[in-house]
Design an enzyme around this catalytic site. Structure first.
Site, mmCIF file in Angstrom:
data_model
loop_
_atom_site.group_PDB
_atom_site.id
_atom_site.type_symbol
_atom_site.label_atom_id
_atom_site.label_comp_id
_atom_site.label_asym_id
_atom_site.label_seq_id
_atom_site.Cartn_x
_atom_site.Cartn_y
_atom_site.Cartn_z
ATOM 1 N N GLU A 91 -13.778 -8.740 -1.092
ATOM 2 C CA GLU A 91 -13.271 -9.796 -0.164
ATOM 3 C C GLU A 91 -13.732 -11.060 -0.916
ATOM 4 O OE1 GLU A 91 -14.552 -6.896 1.205
ATOM 5 O OE2 GLU A 91 -12.893 -6.280 2.597
ATOM 6 N N HIS B 31 -16.163 -4.480 14.125
ATOM 7 C CA HIS B 31 -14.810 -4.811 14.134
ATOM 8 C C HIS B 31 -14.275 -5.448 15.394
ATOM 9 C CE1 HIS B 31 -14.663 -1.968 10.400
ATOM 10 N NE2 HIS B 31 -13.208 -2.144 10.637
HETATM 11 C C1 LIG Z 1 -15.656 -4.949 3.828
HETATM 12 C C2 LIG Z 1 -14.360 -4.019 4.572
HETATM 13 N N1 LIG Z 1 -13.090 -4.293 3.969
HETATM 14 C C3 LIG Z 1 -12.270 -3.751 4.400
HETATM 15 C C4 LIG Z 1 -12.328 -2.569 5.333
HETATM 16 C C5 LIG Z 1 -11.149 -1.589 6.027
HETATM 17 N N2 LIG Z 1 -11.239 -0.647 5.432
HETATM 18 C C6 LIG Z 1 -11.690 0.430 6.198
HETATM 19 S S1 LIG Z 1 -11.589 1.790 5.438
HETATM 20 C C7 LIG Z 1 -10.966 1.160 4.094
HETATM 21 C C8 LIG Z 1 -10.753 1.868 3.006
HETATM 22 C C9 LIG Z 1 -11.719 2.658 2.191
HETATM 23 O O1 LIG Z 1 -11.387 3.595 1.046
HETATM 24 P P1 LIG Z 1 -12.601 4.466 0.637
HETATM 25 O O2 LIG Z 1 -13.795 3.656 0.222
HETATM 26 O O3 LIG Z 1 -11.918 5.024 -0.723
HETATM 27 O O4 LIG Z 1 -12.878 5.483 1.714
HETATM 28 P P2 LIG Z 1 -11.720 6.253 2.288
HETATM 29 O O5 LIG Z 1 -11.222 5.853 3.536
HETATM 30 O O6 LIG Z 1 -10.914 6.951 1.466
HETATM 31 O O7 LIG Z 1 -12.915 7.602 2.950
HETATM 32 C C10 LIG Z 1 -10.565 -0.164 4.241
HETATM 33 C C11 LIG Z 1 -9.907 -1.086 3.172
HETATM 34 C C12 LIG Z 1 -13.562 -2.256 5.760
HETATM 35 N N3 LIG Z 1 -13.922 -1.417 6.908
HETATM 36 N N4 LIG Z 1 -14.756 -2.944 5.468
#
Ligand SMILES: Cc1ncc(C[n+]2csc(CCOP(=O)(O)OP(=O)(O)O)c2C)c(N)n1
Ligand SMILES: [Mg+2]
Lengths: 331, 331
Positions: free
Chosen positions: B60, B129
């Site tokens: 971000e 959230h």
């Molecule tokens: C700082 C932030 N940006 C975006 C999000 C929205 N978000 C939640 S999970 C996710 C994907 C995360 O991917 P990863 O780290 O690979 O974990 P996975 O879901 O695959 O376990 C996103 C973009 C968030 N919760 N926090």
């Protein structure tokens, strides 16, 4: 299963690992069901498919070693020793939940077993885990900290700041990246440049890649790294290649636009960490398939009872709404 | 007139502006194929391509900073910040960089950038959230802040934001994406700093922002049946704020309640109430009352979360007391 296994000698450990993986799967199946039947408030992210990561790592830790978890955190919580009852109560926002219903799925924490909490901010726990390691070092507790995070979280700048300090200060922290190939609805290949291990190595941090579907491989590696971290040889980085079976969250049902059904079916049929480990246990004569079935039915009965308990459990009293904003202080 | 959802209204506004002006592009997490988790931007990548609808890593501060740089050099970026809660990650880029560039450069550099994000609790999404953080950015000179209260406002304010030569932060209420409202087919813009008098009345003024406009309107409806005529005003932008319309109303009704979903302390309700108290003091029959969200992190449990936000019942009850001449909050 990976080669070079010590046979039978660790039968008890192996069976506990098997049971813990089955427990995670059983927990998630029920959490998913609670969501689908509109009994669970909000959303949740299923850990199913990644069980060998949480269990392989947490089985190499003591109760006082700390972990930090993620939005996909139920597996870490179970693996670190949590009970079903308090977990389901938390997911349903009930008073007896680990966080008295205040946290829910995305903030579940289990202080009693060294779980500093799930986190709804991707990468949000990287500083916390590193701080826990600093604390362990300063206080001389000998504890280590494991920071779980996803492949998508490696895009957070915070990680690079804390790796630098952890390396400079020789902190007992292990950065465990669960590489399930996806960040939400995007293949991580499309949004991650270069290699993850090289990023850690750039700070002089020893980096490993391990098959995250192989609980013994994960556990062997983690045991070695934990022992070295306790002696002051940390930090370390592990990339664990794995897969999530469900959508990004329970509501992510139609997902063929970013991930094919064939790919999902392949992982489930060929790479399932529980099935494959079960087969190995039987092949090695450590257990029988009957015994494994028994484990499964025990765990499921346990999980069903916990769900029923949580559904009937009371919500927190409304007076709790403004409790716990500030901790009481002496002065 | 046709009715469309708030989600569709935002989508149309962005598409129309992108057709009109080639320098506009959009970036954020899962904005392209996925069209954001709320599906607000679906279809844009098909029309404008991945050069103008750009999926970013989960970085971000990085992509916000890139947008600031692009805005300083001839582009008009729209930054998609998936949840308003992630503002805390980008505060430096938004508040130290984007907000101050025009002033610090003595008017030589400017940042025509839109940051679209959201607010709103009661979605069972817990403390990280569910926040409504618009007061935080409204506090920083150099940023404009818009709070659409329906699909109509969402479209008109978004188009104005995109054409503005300053950084503008737009907060959509994430619970309102599927709410429909009449939206003309013809192009229209809603100027910043023009409040909308939603309902006229002479007994009390209810000033609501974002979804709290609906709360105020519903309260006014109930009050009308009891013979209390409430005037309902939606400021639409809090920076700039249409003081004139608010003052005119309060001078007429001599009583006011300000309703907003941000935390009550140090928030929007306090700011507006204070301006009315300062500038309409001699016309008031009672102190202006603030009704914001409770000063607690948003709890997960539905039993607690619902207590934290202003509701129709609470607003109605407060309005009755004020009109009856009760001493409210008197020390
Ligand atoms: C700082 C932030 N940006 C975006 C999000 C929205 N978000 C939640 S999970 C996710 C994907 C995360 O991917 P990863 O780290 O690979 O974990 P996975 O879901 O695959 O376990 C996103 C973009 C968030 N919760 N926090
Ligand atoms: Mg991932």
């Amino acid at each position: 299963m990976s080669a070079a296994r010590k046979k039978k000698t660790n039968a008890e450990d192996y069976l506990r690992m098997y049971r813990q993986m089955v427990r995670i799967r059983a927990f998630e199946d029920r959490a998913n069901q609670l969501y689908l039947s509109a009994k669970m408030p909000g959303l949740t992210h299923m850990y199913s498919g990644q069980e060998a990561v949480a269990v392989g790592i947490c089985e190499a830790l003591t109760a006082t070693d700390r972990i930090t978890s993620t939005h996909r955190g139920h597996g870490h919580c179970v693996a670190k020793g949590a009970n079903f009852k308090e977990m389901f109560c938390e997911l349903l926002g009930k008073e007896e939940g680990y966080c008295r219903g205040k946290g829910g799925s995305m903030h579940i924490a289990d202080q009693s077993n060294g779980n500093l909490g799930a986190n709804a901010i991707v990468g949000g726990s990287m500083g916390i885990a590193t701080g826990a390691a600093l604390s362990a070092k300063r206080l001389g507790t000998g504890d280590v900290a494991v920071c779980f995070f996803g492949d998508g979280a490696t895009a957070q700048g915070l990680w690079y700041e804390v790796m630098n300090m952890a390396a400079l200060w020789g902190l007992p922290v292990i950065y465990a990246c669960e590489n399930n190939g996806y960040s939400e609805y995007t293949k991580t290949d499309e949004i991650a440049a270069g290699s993850l291990t090289a990023r850690a190595e750039a700070f002089g941090i020893e980096a490993h890649v391990v098959d995250g579907q192989d609980v013994l491989a994960v556990n062997d590696l983690t045991q070695k790294l934990v022992a070295r971290a306790r002696k002051g040889e940390g930090p370390f980085f592990i990339q664990l290649d794995t897969y999530r079976y469900h959508g990004h969250h329970v509501g992510d049902i139609n997902r063929e636009y970013y991930r094919s059904k064939d790919e999902e079916a392949l992982w489930r049929s060929e790479r399932d960490p529980i099935v494959n480990f079960g087969k190995w246990l039987v092949d090695q004569g450590i257990s029988s398939s009957d015994d494994l079935d028994k484990v499964k039915s025990e765990v499921e009965a346990d999980a069903d009872a916990a769900v029923a308990y949580a559904e009937a459990a009371p919500y927190p009293d409304t007076r709790e709404v403004d409790m716990h904003v500030y901790a009481p202080s002496a002065a | 007139m046709r009715e469309i959802t708030l989600s569709k209204a935002v989508n149309e506004a962005i598409a129309e502006e992108m057709r009109r002006d080639e320098t506009i592009f959009l970036l954020g997490e899962d904005v392209a194929e996925a069209g954001t988790p709320f599906k607000v931007l679906s279809g844009l990548v098909e029309e404008f391509g991945t050069e103008r609808v750009i999926d970013t890593p989960i970085s971000e501060p990085g992509f916000t900073g890139i947008a600031v740089g692009a805005a300083l050099t001839g582009s008009r970026p729209i930054v998609d910040l998936m949840f308003g809660d992630f503002l805390f990650l980008i505060m430096d880029q938004l508040c130290n960089q984007a907000a101050k560039a025009y002033y610090m450069s003595g008017g030589k550099l400017n940042v025509p950038m839109v940051l679209r994000t959201n607010l709103g609790a009661t979605r069972r999404s817990a403390a990280q959230h569910s926040q409504s953080l618009h007061a935080l950015v409204a506090h920083i000179p150099g940023l404009k802040v818009a709070l659409p209260s329906s699909a109509y406002e969402a479209k008109g304010l978004m188009k104005t934001a995109i054409r503005d030569n300053n950084p503008v932060v737009i907060f959509e209420d994430k619970l309102m994406y599927q709410d429909k409202a009449p939206v003309p087919e013809e192009e229209y813009l809603i100027p910043f700093g023009e409040a909308n008098v939603k309902r006229e009345g002479k007994d009390i003024t209810l000033i609501g922002t974002s979804s709290m406009v609906q709360v105020a309107e519903a309260a006014a409806e109930i009050l009308a049946k009891e013979g209390i005529e409430a005037e309902v005003i939606d400021p639409r932008t809090i920076v700039p704020l249409d003081e004139e319309t608010l003052l005119r109303s309060v001078k007429k009704t001599s009583r006011a309640i300000v309703i907003d979903e941000g935390h009550q302390s140090y928030g929007i309700t306090g700011e507006i109430a204070s301006r009315l108290n300062e500038k309409a003091f001699y016309h008031l029959d009672a102190p202006v009352v603030r009704m914001g969200a409770m000063d607690v992190p948003v709890p997960f449990s539905p039993a607690l979360e619902d207590l934290t936000v202003p509701t129709v019942e609470k607003v109605t009850a407060m309005a009755r007391r004020l009109v009856a001449g009760e001493m409210i909050h008197a020390a």
